[in-house]
Design a protein around this motif. Structure first.
Motif, PDB file in Angstrom:
ATOM      1  N   ALA A   1      25.321  -7.812 -88.644  1.00  0.00           N
ATOM      2  CA  ALA A   1      25.091  -6.370 -88.800  1.00  0.00           C
ATOM      3  C   ALA A   1      26.255  -5.696 -89.537  1.00  0.00           C
ATOM      4  N   LEU A   2      27.457  -6.231 -89.348  1.00  0.00           N
ATOM      5  CA  LEU A   2      28.640  -5.669 -89.994  1.00  0.00           C
ATOM      6  C   LEU A   2      28.856  -6.206 -91.409  1.00  0.00           C
ATOM      7  N   HIS A   3      28.050  -7.187 -91.808  1.00  0.00           N
ATOM      8  CA  HIS A   3      28.152  -7.819 -93.131  1.00  0.00           C
ATOM      9  C   HIS A   3      29.552  -8.391 -93.361  1.00  0.00           C
ATOM     10  N   LEU A   4      30.049  -9.115 -92.364  1.00  0.00           N
ATOM     11  CA  LEU A   4      31.388  -9.701 -92.472  1.00  0.00           C
ATOM     12  C   LEU A   4      31.356 -10.962 -93.323  1.00  0.00           C
ATOM     13  N   ASN A   5      32.471 -11.225 -94.015  1.00  0.00           N
ATOM     14  CA  ASN A   5      32.565 -12.486 -94.743  1.00  0.00           C
ATOM     15  C   ASN A   5      32.892 -13.593 -93.741  1.00  0.00           C
ATOM     16  N   LEU A   6      32.971 -14.832 -94.202  1.00  0.00           N
ATOM     17  CA  LEU A   6      33.147 -15.962 -93.288  1.00  0.00           C
ATOM     18  C   LEU A   6      34.460 -15.884 -92.517  1.00  0.00           C
ATOM     19  N   GLU A   7      35.529 -15.509 -93.181  1.00  0.00           N
ATOM     20  CA  GLU A   7      36.834 -15.412 -92.505  1.00  0.00           C
ATOM     21  C   GLU A   7      36.800 -14.341 -91.414  1.00  0.00           C
ATOM     22  N   GLN A   8      36.228 -13.189 -91.724  1.00  0.00           N
ATOM     23  CA  GLN A   8      36.119 -12.109 -90.746  1.00  0.00           C
ATOM     24  C   GLN A   8      35.196 -12.507 -89.605  1.00  0.00           C
ATOM     25  N   ALA A   9      34.103 -13.194 -89.938  1.00  0.00           N
ATOM     26  CA  ALA A   9      33.151 -13.643 -88.915  1.00  0.00           C
ATOM     27  C   ALA A   9      33.824 -14.607 -87.947  1.00  0.00           C
ATOM     28  N   GLU A  10      34.572 -15.563 -88.477  1.00  0.00           N
ATOM     29  CA  GLU A  10      35.290 -16.517 -87.622  1.00  0.00           C
ATOM     30  C   GLU A  10      36.293 -15.796 -86.728  1.00  0.00           C
ATOM     31  N   ASP A  11      36.957 -14.784 -87.281  1.00  0.00           N
ATOM     32  CA  ASP A  11      37.924 -14.011 -86.498  1.00  0.00           C
ATOM     33  C   ASP A  11      37.245 -13.311 -85.335  1.00  0.00           C
ATOM     34  N   LEU A  12      36.146 -12.609 -85.604  1.00  0.00           N
ATOM     35  CA  LEU A  12      35.452 -11.877 -84.544  1.00  0.00           C
ATOM     36  C   LEU A  12      34.877 -12.831 -83.503  1.00  0.00           C
ATOM     37  N   LEU A  13      34.283 -13.927 -83.958  1.00  0.00           N
ATOM     38  CA  LEU A  13      33.724 -14.906 -83.023  1.00  0.00           C
ATOM     39  C   LEU A  13      34.827 -15.540 -82.174  1.00  0.00           C
ATOM     40  N   LYS A  14      35.961 -15.829 -82.788  1.00  0.00           N
ATOM     41  CA  LYS A  14      37.072 -16.440 -82.058  1.00  0.00           C
ATOM     42  C   LYS A  14      37.565 -15.517 -80.937  1.00  0.00           C
ATOM     43  N   ARG A  15      37.553 -14.224 -81.194  1.00  0.00           N
ATOM     44  CA  ARG A  15      38.004 -13.262 -80.179  1.00  0.00           C
ATOM     45  C   ARG A  15      37.027 -13.183 -79.004  1.00  0.00           C
ATOM     46  N   ALA A  16      35.795 -13.641 -79.222  1.00  0.00           N
ATOM     47  CA  ALA A  16      34.818 -13.711 -78.131  1.00  0.00           C
ATOM     48  C   ALA A  16      34.800 -15.100 -77.499  1.00  0.00           C
ATOM     49  N   GLY A  17      35.577 -16.031 -78.072  1.00  0.00           N
ATOM     50  CA  GLY A  17      35.655 -17.383 -77.525  1.00  0.00           C
ATOM     51  C   GLY A  17      34.684 -18.366 -78.168  1.00  0.00           C
ATOM     52  N   TYR A  18      34.170 -18.041 -79.363  1.00  0.00           N
ATOM     53  CA  TYR A  18      33.196 -18.886 -80.031  1.00  0.00           C
ATOM     54  C   TYR A  18      33.671 -19.254 -81.434  1.00  0.00           C
ATOM     55  N   SER A  19      32.957 -20.179 -82.041  1.00  0.00           N
ATOM     56  CA  SER A  19      33.178 -20.518 -83.444  1.00  0.00           C
ATOM     57  C   SER A  19      31.882 -21.092 -84.003  1.00  0.00           C
ATOM     58  N   LEU A  20      31.826 -21.189 -85.309  1.00  0.00           N
ATOM     59  CA  LEU A  20      30.683 -21.824 -85.959  1.00  0.00           C
ATOM     60  C   LEU A  20      31.049 -23.283 -86.183  1.00  0.00           C
ATOM     61  N   SER A  21      30.275 -24.164 -85.585  1.00  0.00           N
ATOM     62  CA  SER A  21      30.581 -25.588 -85.600  1.00  0.00           C
ATOM     63  C   SER A  21      29.767 -26.326 -86.645  1.00  0.00           C
ATOM     64  N   HIS A  22      30.389 -27.289 -87.293  1.00  0.00           N
ATOM     65  CA  HIS A  22      29.665 -28.114 -88.256  1.00  0.00           C
ATOM     66  C   HIS A  22      28.931 -29.263 -87.580  1.00  0.00           C
ATOM     67  N   SER A  23      28.992 -29.323 -86.254  1.00  0.00           N
ATOM     68  CA  SER A  23      28.216 -30.329 -85.533  1.00  0.00           C
ATOM     69  C   SER A  23      26.971 -29.699 -84.891  1.00  0.00           C
ATOM     70  N   ASN A  24      26.682 -28.449 -85.249  1.00  0.00           N
ATOM     71  CA  ASN A  24      25.530 -27.727 -84.739  1.00  0.00           C
ATOM     72  C   ASN A  24      24.749 -27.179 -85.935  1.00  0.00           C
ATOM     73  N   LYS A  25      23.534 -27.652 -86.134  1.00  0.00           N
ATOM     74  CA  LYS A  25      22.756 -27.258 -87.312  1.00  0.00           C
ATOM     75  C   LYS A  25      22.489 -25.758 -87.351  1.00  0.00           C
ATOM     76  N   ARG A  26      22.271 -25.166 -86.207  1.00  0.00           N
ATOM     77  CA  ARG A  26      22.034 -23.713 -86.142  1.00  0.00           C
ATOM     78  C   ARG A  26      23.249 -22.949 -86.656  1.00  0.00           C
ATOM     79  N   ASP A  27      24.439 -23.375 -86.238  1.00  0.00           N
ATOM     80  CA  ASP A  27      25.669 -22.742 -86.708  1.00  0.00           C
ATOM     81  C   ASP A  27      25.845 -22.914 -88.213  1.00  0.00           C
ATOM     82  N   ILE A  28      25.444 -24.070 -88.725  1.00  0.00           N
ATOM     83  CA  ILE A  28      25.563 -24.320 -90.161  1.00  0.00           C
ATOM     84  C   ILE A  28      24.636 -23.383 -90.937  1.00  0.00           C
ATOM     85  N   VAL A  29      23.441 -23.159 -90.412  1.00  0.00           N
ATOM     86  CA  VAL A  29      22.503 -22.233 -91.062  1.00  0.00           C
ATOM     87  C   VAL A  29      23.107 -20.832 -91.095  1.00  0.00           C
ATOM     88  N   ILE A  30      23.668 -20.404 -89.971  1.00  0.00           N
ATOM     89  CA  ILE A  30      24.289 -19.079 -89.896  1.00  0.00           C
ATOM     90  C   ILE A  30      25.453 -18.990 -90.883  1.00  0.00           C
TER      91      ILE A  30
END
Length: 191
Positions: free
Chosen positions: A134-163
Motif C-alpha cells: 500500500a505504501l509502494h515501498l521499494n525492496l530495501e524499504q520493504a525489507e526494513d519495515l518487515l524486519k521491524r515486525a520480525g519478518y523477512s522475504l525468504s527465497h525458500s518460500n515461493k509466496r515470498d518470492i512472488v511478493i
C-alpha cells in the motif's frame, strides 16, 4: 445505455513470476533424516541495521548543526524504531492519508487504528506485506519495515518470492498479486 469497457491486456505475470521463482528459489534440505528442514542463506556483510533515508536525514541534521552527539542520537533512534513508528514515518513521507493506506492494503479501519495506536504492535506477516504494498515501498524499504515486525522475504518460500518479484517490478496492486498467487496455488494476501 450500457457502455462496455474493454479489459486492458495485462502482462503475462505467471510466466515472468515462474521464471523469477526458478532463478531465486532455494530448496530446503532435511537435516540428517531428522525431519527438520533448513535452507542456507549467505549473510551479506553489507547489510546494515540502519535504514538509508534515516541515515541521510541524520547526516543532513549533523551538517546543519555541527553536533556529533545529534548524529549519534539520530542513528540510534533510527535503529531502534518499532514497526508502528517506522510505518508512521513512511506514511508521512508518502503524504497519503491513513484511509488511502488501509483501503489500498485491503485492511479494516479498526485493525489499522489498532496498529497506529500501539507503539509495540506486532502485525501478522500478511498485514505487514499488505502495508508495504500500500505504501509502494521499494525492496530495501520493504525489507526494513518487515524486519521491524520480525519478518523477512525468504527465497525458500515461493509466496515470498512472488511478493518480492512484484515489489522489484513496482507492481503494487493487491488484486493482480493475489490473482497470480491464486494461479500458482499460493495463499493470497489479506482478506
Amino acid at each position: 445505455m450500457f457502455k462496455f469497457f474493454r479489459k486492458q491486456k495485462q502482462p503475462d505475470y505467471i510466466a515472468q513470476v515462474t521464471e523469477y521463482i526458478n532463478s531465486v528459489y532455494i530448496e530446503q534440505e532435511e537435516y540428517a533424516g531428522s525431519g527438520i528442514k533448513y535452507s542456507v542463506r549467505v549473510w551479506d556483510e553489507s547489510e546494515e541495521d540502519y535504514y538509508f533515508d534515516e541515515v541521510c536525514c541524520a547526516m543532513v541534521q549533523y551538517f546543519r548543526t555541527g553536533a556529533t552527539e545529534d548524529l549519534i542520537a539520530e542513528l540510534e533512534k533510527a535503529r531502534r524504531k518499532t514497526f508502528t513508528e517506522t510505518l508512521m514515518w513512511y506514511i508521512a513521507k508518502t503524504g497519503k492519508t491513513d484511509s488511502a493506506i488501509y483501503n489500498s492494503a485491503l485492511m479494516d479501519r479498526r485493525l489499522f487504528s489498532k496498529i497506529m495506536s500501539d507503539r509495540n504492535y506486532k502485525p501478522s506477516k500478511d498485514t505487514a506485506v499488505a502495508l508495504v504494498l500500500a505504501l509502494h515501498l521499494n525492496l530495501e524499504q520493504a525489507e526494513d519495515l518487515l524486519k521491524r515486525a520480525g519478518y523477512s522475504l525468504s527465497h525458500s518460500n515461493k509466496r515470498d518470492i512472488v511478493i518480492e518479484y512484484f515489489i522489484r517490478e513496482e507492481v503494487y496492486d493487491l488484486m493482480i498479486i493475489n490473482d497470480v498467487l491464486y494461479k500458482l496455488e499460493e495463499k493470497k494476501i489479506g482478506r
